[in-house]
Write a protein that holds these residues in place. Structure first.
Motif, PDB file in Angstrom:
ATOM      1  N   LYS A  45       0.863  -1.179   0.000  1.00  0.00           N
ATOM      2  CA  LYS A  45       0.000   0.000   0.000  1.00  0.00           C
ATOM      3  C   LYS A  45       0.896   1.224   0.000  1.00  0.00           C
ATOM      4  O   LYS A  45       1.487   1.549   1.029  1.00  0.00           O
ATOM      5  CB  LYS A  45      -0.861  -0.037   1.263  1.00  0.00           C
ATOM      6  CG  LYS A  45      -2.198   0.592   1.088  1.00  0.00           C
ATOM      7  CD  LYS A  45      -3.144   0.293   2.228  1.00  0.00           C
ATOM      8  CE  LYS A  45      -4.383   1.180   2.077  1.00  0.00           C
ATOM      9  NZ  LYS A  45      -5.046   1.446   3.323  1.00  0.00           N
ATOM     10  N   ALA A  87      -1.967   5.850  -1.289  1.00  0.00           N
ATOM     11  CA  ALA A  87      -3.132   4.983  -1.505  1.00  0.00           C
ATOM     12  C   ALA A  87      -4.435   5.671  -1.101  1.00  0.00           C
ATOM     13  O   ALA A  87      -5.456   5.533  -1.772  1.00  0.00           O
ATOM     14  CB  ALA A  87      -2.968   3.674  -0.739  1.00  0.00           C
ATOM     15  N   PHE A 126      -8.828   2.992  -3.741  1.00  0.00           N
ATOM     16  CA  PHE A 126      -7.672   2.084  -3.768  1.00  0.00           C
ATOM     17  C   PHE A 126      -8.027   0.759  -3.111  1.00  0.00           C
ATOM     18  O   PHE A 126      -8.547   0.726  -2.000  1.00  0.00           O
ATOM     19  CB  PHE A 126      -6.492   2.727  -3.035  1.00  0.00           C
ATOM     20  CG  PHE A 126      -5.240   1.910  -3.100  1.00  0.00           C
ATOM     21  CD1 PHE A 126      -5.020   0.855  -2.207  1.00  0.00           C
ATOM     22  CD2 PHE A 126      -4.276   2.178  -4.060  1.00  0.00           C
ATOM     23  CE1 PHE A 126      -3.863   0.096  -2.274  1.00  0.00           C
ATOM     24  CE2 PHE A 126      -3.101   1.415  -4.129  1.00  0.00           C
ATOM     25  CZ  PHE A 126      -2.907   0.378  -3.233  1.00  0.00           C
ATOM     26  N   GLN A 182      -3.082  -3.829  -7.711  1.00  0.00           N
ATOM     27  CA  GLN A 182      -3.850  -2.777  -7.062  1.00  0.00           C
ATOM     28  C   GLN A 182      -4.792  -2.188  -8.097  1.00  0.00           C
ATOM     29  O   GLN A 182      -4.441  -2.071  -9.276  1.00  0.00           O
ATOM     30  CB  GLN A 182      -2.925  -1.662  -6.549  1.00  0.00           C
ATOM     31  CG  GLN A 182      -1.857  -2.145  -5.595  1.00  0.00           C
ATOM     32  CD  GLN A 182      -0.635  -1.218  -5.554  1.00  0.00           C
ATOM     33  OE1 GLN A 182      -0.438  -0.410  -6.466  1.00  0.00           O
ATOM     34  NE2 GLN A 182       0.174  -1.338  -4.530  1.00  0.00           N
ATOM     35  N   PHE A 203      -7.310   1.219  -8.719  1.00  0.00           N
ATOM     36  CA  PHE A 203      -7.687   2.521  -8.173  1.00  0.00           C
ATOM     37  C   PHE A 203      -8.026   3.476  -9.303  1.00  0.00           C
ATOM     38  O   PHE A 203      -7.825   3.167 -10.494  1.00  0.00           O
ATOM     39  CB  PHE A 203      -6.568   3.119  -7.298  1.00  0.00           C
ATOM     40  CG  PHE A 203      -5.220   3.185  -7.958  1.00  0.00           C
ATOM     41  CD1 PHE A 203      -4.311   2.128  -7.819  1.00  0.00           C
ATOM     42  CD2 PHE A 203      -4.825   4.290  -8.710  1.00  0.00           C
ATOM     43  CE1 PHE A 203      -3.057   2.179  -8.424  1.00  0.00           C
ATOM     44  CE2 PHE A 203      -3.568   4.340  -9.318  1.00  0.00           C
ATOM     45  CZ  PHE A 203      -2.684   3.279  -9.169  1.00  0.00           C
TER      46      PHE A 203
END
Lengths: 338, 372
Positions: free
Chosen positions: A106, A110, A116, A134, A136
């Motif tokens: 992270k 983030a 996120f 990830q 986002f």
């Protein structure tokens, strides 16, 4: 009150952001931007401009976070306004995939981007060569539009533009009360900073209007960033490499790696190839020194060394540079101190 | 004809143990309608029965073809209505369509099919239960407060990634697919099922959408008039759909396509007017600019009006009709409202299944063990 003459060296995203900050915030300053290259010929123009960041090892994380947040908030306000299309700033969602699980799952930013989260196993199935991801929503800031937009804003605030290659800051300091050095990789020569090194990046522009989401490999060497009209795919990270010419092998490698990540790119027509030199430095330099010029102490504020996070940190570092300038203008220079 | 029968008998004798289905005459399937429903139904029937029923003739009759069908004007966002109101079949058909399209996303055909992924925001004015399709789409989650701050007036919502199917690309792809397999197309307005039956159709598939009432009155079928504005705003990379039940169905949406952004919309049940309305245009535009201020500087390209074939539920069933002494079957596949693209494959496969039942009832579909 006599106008304070400020010279900003460099017209990339950092230079123009810094110039706009000064021109709009300090009305008693008369600001001039001088540069050899302007959009579309700056390093910033080829940058995808996706807001995400790697960490600098020696700068307090709080300061980097503040830079990121200020830049993000500034650009978000543009994205959420009628100016978004003109400025080339808009929301961009996508996947950040890693071949190996990173130590830092992270990143510090983030919570500054939107939504996120880690990718689900189902989502990761699409990327068999990657183990972690990830997802986002962040911002994309296309400098081919953003730089001209900033320049217009700069002129509206009374800014002046000079097309000239600066090689001697002392010489420029004869005619100015303060200088802000935003010369990117050029700082290597302009201020003899040997810590600056190029990180060569090659990129292709392809016509694939059906691609709406970005995909970036965590190693930073393979990415697909849908731009306003075309998609930027890349890339390379060649440290110490000053070559500005397109390398055909690099292009082939980029296409091969990107098609593996996104097979529909097979159908995309390549529109162009581009090379830029990221201004690499172990740590970004935002600090002030003084130039001794004919008995005067001329403040010299540095704002360079952004590597691959120039767009991402442009506004935040510009604000810091502005602060340093403001301090210099209101405090007595070192020589006069008792 | 006798010679033909002779040949068939010889055929089955020669190929010995393979039990083949030979109809006593042509099996001719006539599909009315060349929107996404008609074309995809033709495709499913071909896929399931070509080679199992020989000869199988498939023909498509329509007065309008791509790019002039209702399917062509739709934005192409895969998104069912929020709740299926007990129509669990429809939820199943929707998911089947999503999974089917998803399987093509990495294929070389994806661009030619006009399909791609796109993420977006669903905005609600109140907290709502999760929609029926939350497990079909990708990465479904609630919107965070910071995200909702971008959309004043909306207090709740979801984010997810779904599939876009652009009719203007998908329909030509389907037509090519069918033409390559000798499906014939006829541009003709069909006046009645009887007309087709009398000219030799054994089974008719009614995919005539909003105008099915012209072929057979259906008080449950009504037009759901929609108007959209096509805009050049290529920096917009997310779709935004609003769910405001107080707006009487006229819910604002912004859906980027591969070329232009579709801005809508209205949902006027009972309105047959195919002309663009300047009053609707003004309202649609103002609401959309509130949703995404960046539209204010975008170039408007054109307006378009279409009539969703609205019905309490999709009519997907077989009906036996007569023309004089002759009986023929009609499979109805219409009434897909604003979710035709979303549900098309699931319905096409179901229509093909119903067709298979007809073949079985007629003894035309032996349980063949092997095919040649």
């Amino acid at each position: 009150m006599q106008r304070v003459k400020v010279l900003v060296v460099g017209a990339g995203v950092v230079g123009l952001s810094t110039a706009v900050c000064v021109a709009e915030t300090l009305p008693h300053c008369s600001v001039t931007v001088v540069a050899e290259k302007f959009s579309p010929d700056t390093t910033s123009d080829g940058a995808a401009g996706i807001l995400l960041a790697t960490e600098f090892p020696d700068i307090p994380l709080e300061r980097q976070r503040r830079w990121f947040k200020e830049s993000f908030d500034h650009l978000l306000a543009i994205a959420d306004s009628p100016q978004a299309g003109d400025a080339g700033v808009y929301l961009s969602s996508g996947y950040h995939v890693f071949k190996d699980v990173p130590c830092d799952k992270k990143p510090y930013w983030a919570d500054l981007v939107f939504g996120f989260r880690y990718m689900t196993d189902h989502e990761m199935k699409r990327f068999p060569n990657h183990k972690f991801g990830q997802a986002f929503t962040t911002l994309k800031c296309e400098c081919l539009s953003y730089l001209p937009w900033l320049e217009k804003r700069f002129r509206v605030a009374g800014g002046q533009i000079l097309h000239e290659k600066v090689t001697d800051l002392h010489k420029m300091a004869l005619n100015y009360d303060a200088i802000m050095n935003c010369s990117g990789v050029g700082s290597r020569f302009l201020v003899n900073d040997e810590k600056v090194y190029p990180v060569r990046g090659q990129m292709l522009t392809v016509n694939a209007p059906w691609l709406k989401k970005f995909i970036r490999d965590g190693d930073g060497k393979t990415y697909i960033y849908p731009g306003v009209r075309y998609v930027n795919i890349g890339g390379t990270r060649q440290e110490g490499d000053w070559r500005m010419e397109v390398d055909k092998e690099d292009s082939e490698g980029i296409l091969e790696r990107c098609i593996r990540l996104e097979p529909s790119l097979r159908a995309a027509q390549v529109m162009g190839e581009w090379v830029g030199l990221r201004p690499g430095r172990a740590n970004l330099r935002v600090e002030r020194e003084y130039l001794s010029v004919q008995g005067r102490q001329v403040p010299l504020v540095h704002n360079y060394g952004h590597g691959g996070v120039g767009v991402t940190l442009s506004w935040g570092t510009a604000l810091d540079a502005l602060d340093l300038l403001r301090q210099s203008l209101y405090e007595k220079p070192p020589q006069a101190r008792l | 004809m006798a010679l033909f029968h002779c040949m068939i008998r010889i055929g089955s004798a020669r190929y010995g143990s393979a039990r083949f289905a030979f109809p006593l005459r042509d099996m001719k399937v006539c599909i009315i309608g060349a929107g996404v429903i008609g074309l995809s139904t033709a495709q499913s029937i071909y896929q399931h029965f070509h080679g199992r029923v020989t000869p199988l003739t498939i023909e498509v009759y329509a007065d309008v073809f791509t790019p002039l069908t209702t399917s062509d004007g739709a934005a192409g966002l895969w998104q069912p209505y929020l709740y299926d109101k007990g129509n669990v079949q429809e939820t199943k058909w929707n998911k089947e369509t999503f999974d089917y399209l998803q399987s093509f996303l990495s294929s070389p055909d994806s661009v030619k099919m006009g399909i791609f992924l796109q993420s977006g925001y669903e905005l609600c004015t109140e907290t709502l239960p999760d929609p029926s399709y939350k497990d079909a789409v990708l990465g479904f989650r609630q919107l965070t407060k910071r995200e909702l701050d971008m959309f004043p007036g909306y207090s709740y919502g979801w984010f997810n990634t779904t599939i876009m199917i652009e009719g203007k690309t998908y329909l030509p792809w389907l037509m090519d697919w069918l033409k390559q397999r000798n499906v014939k197309f006829h541009q003709r307005k069909i006046g009645s099922f009887k007309e087709l039956a009398d000219s030799g159709a054994d089974v008719i598939i009614n995919c005539s959408g909003v105008r099915s009432g012209d072929l057979q009155p259906d008080p449950e079928l009504k037009p759901g008039r929609g108007q959209i504005i096509k805009v050049d705003a290529p920096w917009i990379k997310h779709w935004i759909c609003t769910h405001d039940f107080s707006s009487g169905g006229n819910m604002s949406y912004i859906i980027p396509g591969s070329r232009l952004v579709t801005v809508g919309g209205v949902f006027q049940v009972g309105n047959w007017n195919l002309q663009n309305s300047s009053v609707d245009h003004k309202r649609i535009w103002e609401d959309a600019c509130k949703l995404d201020p960046s539209l204010q500087h975008a170039r408007i390209v054109e307006d378009w009006t279409g009539l969703r074939p609205v019905r309490s539920k999709v009519r997907l069933e077989t009906e036996t009709m007569r023309s004089g002494p002759r009986a023929f079957e009609v499979i109805h596949n219409y009434g897909h409202g604003g979710f035709g693209l979303t549900i098309h494959r699931g319905c096409a496969e179901e229509a093909a299944r119903l067709f298979g039942q007809i073949l079985e009832q007629k003894g035309l579909l032996a349980h063949s063990k092997s095919r040649l």
